[in-house]
Design an enzyme around this catalytic site. Structure first.
Site, short mmCIF file in Angstrom:
data_model
loop_
_atom_site.label_atom_id
_atom_site.label_comp_id
_atom_site.label_asym_id
_atom_site.label_seq_id
_atom_site.Cartn_x
_atom_site.Cartn_y
_atom_site.Cartn_z
N GLY A 155 0.86 -1.19 0.00
CA GLY A 155 0.00 0.00 0.00
C GLY A 155 0.89 1.23 0.00
O GLY A 155 2.02 1.20 -0.51
N ARG A 156 0.39 2.29 0.62
CA ARG A 156 1.15 3.54 0.63
C ARG A 156 2.50 3.37 1.32
O ARG A 156 3.55 3.74 0.78
CB ARG A 156 0.34 4.64 1.33
CG ARG A 156 -0.80 5.18 0.51
CD ARG A 156 -1.61 6.17 1.33
NE ARG A 156 -2.35 5.45 2.35
CZ ARG A 156 -3.68 5.35 2.40
NH1 ARG A 156 -4.42 5.95 1.50
NH2 ARG A 156 -4.27 4.67 3.36
N ILE A 157 2.46 2.80 2.54
CA ILE A 157 3.72 2.71 3.30
C ILE A 157 4.64 1.65 2.66
O ILE A 157 5.84 1.88 2.50
CB ILE A 157 3.42 2.40 4.78
CG1 ILE A 157 2.65 3.59 5.40
CG2 ILE A 157 4.73 2.15 5.56
CD1 ILE A 157 2.11 3.36 6.80
N SER A 237 3.72 -2.56 11.28
CA SER A 237 2.29 -2.45 10.92
C SER A 237 1.44 -2.57 12.18
O SER A 237 1.18 -1.56 12.84
CB SER A 237 1.94 -3.52 9.88
OG SER A 237 2.14 -4.83 10.38
N ARG A 238 1.05 -3.78 12.53
CA ARG A 238 0.32 -4.01 13.77
C ARG A 238 0.87 -5.30 14.39
O ARG A 238 1.10 -6.29 13.67
CB ARG A 238 -1.18 -4.15 13.51
CG ARG A 238 -1.89 -2.83 13.22
CD ARG A 238 -1.90 -1.91 14.44
NE ARG A 238 -2.59 -0.64 14.22
CZ ARG A 238 -2.02 0.51 13.86
NH1 ARG A 238 -0.71 0.56 13.68
NH2 ARG A 238 -2.73 1.61 13.72
N GLU A 267 0.40 -4.61 23.11
CA GLU A 267 1.02 -3.36 23.54
C GLU A 267 0.30 -2.78 24.76
O GLU A 267 -0.93 -2.86 24.82
CB GLU A 267 0.96 -2.34 22.40
CG GLU A 267 1.85 -2.73 21.25
CD GLU A 267 1.72 -1.80 20.05
OE1 GLU A 267 1.21 -0.68 20.20
OE2 GLU A 267 2.13 -2.22 18.96
N HIS A 285 6.24 1.57 19.20
CA HIS A 285 5.20 2.05 18.28
C HIS A 285 5.39 3.54 17.95
O HIS A 285 4.54 4.38 18.24
CB HIS A 285 3.80 1.80 18.88
CG HIS A 285 2.72 1.75 17.83
ND1 HIS A 285 1.61 0.94 17.93
CD2 HIS A 285 2.58 2.42 16.65
CE1 HIS A 285 0.84 1.12 16.88
NE2 HIS A 285 1.41 2.01 16.08
C1 DGY Z 1 -1.04 4.66 12.78
O1 DGY Z 1 -1.20 5.79 12.35
O2 DGY Z 1 -1.81 3.73 12.51
C2 DGY Z 1 0.11 4.43 13.68
O3 DGY Z 1 0.30 3.12 13.98
C3 DGY Z 1 -0.07 5.25 14.93
O4 DGY Z 1 0.98 6.14 14.98
#
Ligand code: DGY
Length: 325
Positions: A155-157, A237-238, A267, A285
Site C-alpha cells: 500500500g502507501r507505506i 504495521s500491527r 502493547e 510504536h
Molecule cells: C497509525 O497511524 O496507525 C500508527 O500506527 C499510529 O501512529
C-alpha cells in the site's frame, strides 16, 4: 452554541486551536489514555471524538455516544474501531492517511538498518564501557544494500519502503492481495511473488498490512520456518499480524537472524524473551512519531471533524456508505 467534541489525549496546539474555533472541546487533562469507562462518562452530548489509535472503539462505546456523528482516529490504522458498528450507527469513522507514509517508511528502514548493523546492541556495548578498541570481528552485521527486500502489503507505506529499498540497490519483491498491473510492476521494478516464495527468497521481510481478521497471525511458525536463517523480520504495521510466541521461538532456535519491531501483540506489553535477545531491535510504536508528522496527523483528524461540523463528508471517511441515501 458550538458543537461538543472530546479529544481523548493531548494533541498539538495548532490543530487543537483550529478545533476550538469551531467546537467546544473537552480535552483529556492527563498525559495517559482515557479508560473506556472515562470515555463513556465523557460521551453524553459529544458530536465528535478525536480518538487515539489506542482507544478501543467497541460497539458498546459507540452505542453510548448517542449524539456522536464522527470518530476521527488520530492514526492511519483503524483496527481499534468497530467499523461495522460505526456504520450501523451512522457514525463517520475517519483516519489520517498519506501524511505519515514517508515517516513510517523511514522508521521501517531504521529498523532494517538497526537490526542488520546491530546499532542498538552496539550502542549498549559502548555505553556499558565494554569497548576496548577497533577489532576486525567486533559487532559484525550483515549488508543491507544489494539484498532482497520482501514487502508484504504494497500500500502507501509498503510502496514508500520499496522506494527506499531501491535507493539501497535492493531487489524488491512484494506480496499483496491485489497484484499491480504488470506494466506498473515493470515501471517500478517490483516483482510480485506468492507469500511463500517471498518468505523463501527475502533477506528482509517487512510487513505493511492492516490488521484484519485475515491478517491476524499472517506470520506464524510455518511462515517463519520458510524464511532464510540469515533473514530478518521487520514489523511496523500491527503487532498481531505476527504470532509473537512463534517469533520468539524462531529467534531463539536460529530459524531467522533477527527482528526489528515497532509493534507488539499486546502493547504496551512485550514478550519478555524478546527483551533479552540481542538480535532484536524493539521500539515503542513510534512509526509516525516525528514532530512534523504528528502535527500533520492531528490536523487531518481535526479537518475531518470540522468537515462534519460544516455538514460535509469528511475527506478521510472510512465508511462512506453511511452517507448513501
Ligand atoms: C497509525 O497511524 O496507525 C500508527 O500506527 C499510529 O501512529
Amino acid at each position: 452554541m458550538k458543537p461538543k467534541v472530546l479529544v481523548t489525549r493531548k494533541i498539538y496546539e495548532r490543530p487543537l486551536q483550529l478545533l476550538r474555533e469551531k467546537a467546544e472541546v473537552t480535552l483529556n487533562p492527563e498525559d495517559r489514555s482515557m479508560t473506556p469507562a472515562e470515555i463513556m462518562a465523557a460521551l453524553p452530548g459529544k458530536m465528535g471524538v478525536l480518538a487515539m489509535g489506542s482507544d478501543p472503539w467497541t460497539a458498546q462505546l459507540l452505542e453510548a455516544g448517542k449524539d456522536l456523528k464522527i470518530v476521527a482516529n488520530n492514526a492511519v490504522g483503524f483496527n481499534n474501531i468497530d467499523l461495522n458498528a460505526a456504520t450501523r450507527l451512522k457514525i463517520a469513522a475517519t483516519n489520517t492517511p498519506d501524511v505519515l507514509t514517508d515517516t513510517t517508511a523511514d522508521l521501517t528502514f531504521a529498523l532494517i538498518l538497526g537490526v542488520a548493523r546491530r546499532i542498538a546492541e552496539a550502542d549498549r556495548f559502548v555505553r556499558a564501557g565494554k569497548w576496548t578498541g577497533w577489532t576486525p570481528n567486533l559487532m559484525i552485521g550483515r549488508d543491507v544494500h544489494g539484498k532482497t527486500l520482501g514487502i508484504i502489503g504494497l500500500g502507501r507505506i509498503g510502496s514508500a519502503v520499496a522506494r527506499r529499498g531501491q535507493g539501497f540497490n535492493m531487489r524488491v519483491v512484494y506480496y499483496d492481495i491485489r497484484r499491480l498491473d504488470p506494466a506498473v510492476e515493470q515501471q517500478h521494478q517490483l516483482q510480485f511473488m506468492p507469500l511463500r516464495d517471498l518468505l523463501e527468497v527475502s533477506d528482509f521481510v517487512t510487513l505493511h498490512v492492516p490488521l484484519t481478521l485475515e491478517t491476524k497471525h499472517l506470520i506464524g511458525a510455518e511462515e517463519l520456518g520458510l524464511m532464510k536463517k540469515t533473514a530478518y523480520l521487520i514489523n511496523a504495521s500491527r503487532g498481531p499480524v505476527v504470532d509473537e510466541q512463534a517469533l520468539v521461538e524462531a529467534l531463539r532456535s536460529g530459524k531467522i537472524a533477527g527482528a526489528g519491531l515497532d509493534v507488539f501483540e499486546a502493547e504496551p506489553k512485550v514478550t519478555p524473551e524478546l527483551l533479552r535477545m540481542e538480535n532484536t531491535v524493539l521500539v515503542p510504536h513510534i512509526g509516525s512519531a516525528t514532530d512534523e508528522t504528528r502535527e500533520a496527523m492531528a490536523l487531518r483528524a481535526v479537518n475531518n471533524i470540522l468537515a462534519v461540523i460544516r455538514g460535509e463528508i469528511p475527506p478521510n471517511i472510512l465508511n462512506p456508505e453511511i452517507y448513501q441515501k
